[in-house]
Design an enzyme around this catalytic site. Structure first.
Site, mmCIF file in Angstrom:
data_model
loop_
_atom_site.group_PDB
_atom_site.id
_atom_site.type_symbol
_atom_site.label_atom_id
_atom_site.label_comp_id
_atom_site.label_asym_id
_atom_site.label_seq_id
_atom_site.Cartn_x
_atom_site.Cartn_y
_atom_site.Cartn_z
ATOM 1 N N THR B 23 -7.747 49.633 -11.615
ATOM 2 C CA THR B 23 -8.426 49.231 -10.150
ATOM 3 C C THR B 23 -9.928 48.571 -10.380
ATOM 4 O OG1 THR B 23 -8.787 49.715 -7.750
ATOM 5 C CG2 THR B 23 -9.513 51.256 -9.204
ATOM 6 N N CYS B 29 -16.769 52.525 -2.800
ATOM 7 C CA CYS B 29 -15.090 53.032 -2.848
ATOM 8 C C CYS B 29 -15.036 53.820 -4.046
ATOM 9 C CB CYS B 29 -14.046 51.705 -3.102
ATOM 10 S SG CYS B 29 -14.183 50.334 -1.910
ATOM 11 N N HIS B 46 -7.408 53.874 -4.319
ATOM 12 C CA HIS B 46 -8.536 53.207 -4.078
ATOM 13 C C HIS B 46 -9.129 53.220 -2.784
ATOM 14 C CE1 HIS B 46 -11.244 49.481 -5.262
ATOM 15 N NE2 HIS B 46 -11.708 49.816 -4.090
#
Lengths: 203, 157
Positions: B23, B29, B46
């Site tokens: 990711t 995040c 995520h």
């Protein structure tokens, strides 16, 4: 009834594009004065995008960019972010401070504050244009800067609009001086604020 | 290395064998990597926000810590993993803009840790907070997690 960015009419999109056009013209002039250079600009491209689309417009998640964040208040509320490609850093540092840096981690506090000031001037000219067109009062906060991967930077506005499940306006603009620099203006106005802008322009 | 499988924003994926999950550019995040080393099943989520209650209009359960982690574990179990053997590594949760008063990153990290605790999954490594972006790569073969950043280089969790 508030207007959602997802449901704008073609006429409303044209209005936003025109505001972007005039604003970008003023910002190009401000940049030319700052850099004592002739700066022309491309035709601005306006898009409506979600978080993932914005990140790809900015060159992909890991693309290093320079972002300047400002908060709008008074008649129009929301955030705006000016995003420049990495090479803009050295164009500015060379012109204003007579130096260059090899990597983003070398950026000093002075370098950062020079950028914040540029962000401040360019976004003020943008918003002044909008203010004059609409007759609305728009104040902006002191700028904040972040130099990092585009995806990581976008996580901040993404989490703000994530709370509303909304999209953002993004205006791409190339400034052409000795080098061609691509910039993006990401705008996330509150939904009520979009209505206020359109109403003031009869759109 | 097998396939490189990309996990987007508000997304999650499960892999096994020689596959690698990645990711990109976590800011505020949080990336959560859960691994069962016996079954060699790995999962990566995520999340953008801490709780589903923060957004009334979007029901994407992959977007929120309080719904995504449970779902990741559920999908891993379907692929043969056992909750009892699972361990977790997390990254992200940065505060990208110094002036922003909403501490999204901290909220996200805290919410993910709370979910792991509820599920009884031990957190064995974390690279969270500070003010820079991170890319997270998770290897199904050995559970290795590689963190890459522009500003602080790379590290292995």
């Amino acid at each position: 009834m508030s207007t959602s960015i997802n449901e704008l009419s073609p006429f409303q999109l044209d209005v936003l594009k025109e505001i972007g056009n005039i604003g970008a013209g003023n910002a190009a002039t401000a940049l030319a004065e700052l850099l004592s250079d002739r700066v022309s600009m491309s035709v601005p491209e306006l898009s409506i995008a979600d978080a993932n689309e914005v990140v790809s417009l900015l060159g992909g998640p890991e693309n290093p960019v320079v972002a300047i964040l400002l908060t709008m208040s008074e008649d129009v509320k929301g955030i705006i972010m000016l995003v420049f490609e990495e090479k803009f850093l050295n164009v500015v540092l060379r012109t204003l401070l007579g130096k260059e840096i090899d990597s983003l981690s070398e950026m000093s506090e002075l370098d950062r504050s020079v950028f914040m000031e540029i962000g401040n001037i360019m976004s003020s000219t943008y918003l002044n244009a909008m203010s004059q067109l609409t007759g609305l009062n728009i104040s902006i906060s002191t700028p904040d800067i972040c130099v990092d991967m585009a995806g990581a930077i976008m996580s901040y506005p993404a989490s703000l609009f994530g709370m509303r499940g909304d999209k953002v306006l993004i205006i791409k603009e190339d400034f052409i001086g000795q080098e061609r620099i691509t910039s993006h203006l990401v705008m996330l106005p509150d939904e009520d604020s979009l209505d206020i802008i359109f109403r003031s322009l009869g759109a | 290395m097998g396939n490189l499988i990309v996990v987007g924003i508000a997304d999650l994926k499960v892999a096994s064998g020689d596959d690698v999950l990645i990711t990109y550019a976590l800011g505020s995040c949080v990336g959560t990597c859960i691994y069962d080393k016996t079954a060699k099943v790995i999962g990566l989520s995520h999340v953008l926000l801490a709780s589903k209650h923060m957004c009334l209009t979007d029901n994407n359960i992959y977007k929120y810590a309080d719904t995504a982690i449970k779902e990741l574990v559920r999908q891993m179990v379907l692929r043969g993993a056992s909750v009892k053997r699972m361990t977790a590594k997390i990254a992200g949760g940065a505060h990208m803009f110094a002036s922003s008063t909403i501490r999204i990153g901290e909220q996200n990290s805290a919410a993910v840790m709370e979910e792991l605790k509820k599920l009884g999954i031990p957190l064995v490594a974390a690279d969270i907070g500070d003010n820079y972006g991170r890319t997270m790569e998770c290897w199904a073969a050995d559970g290795k997690v590689v963190i890459k950043s522009i500003l602080k280089g790379n590290k292995i969790l």
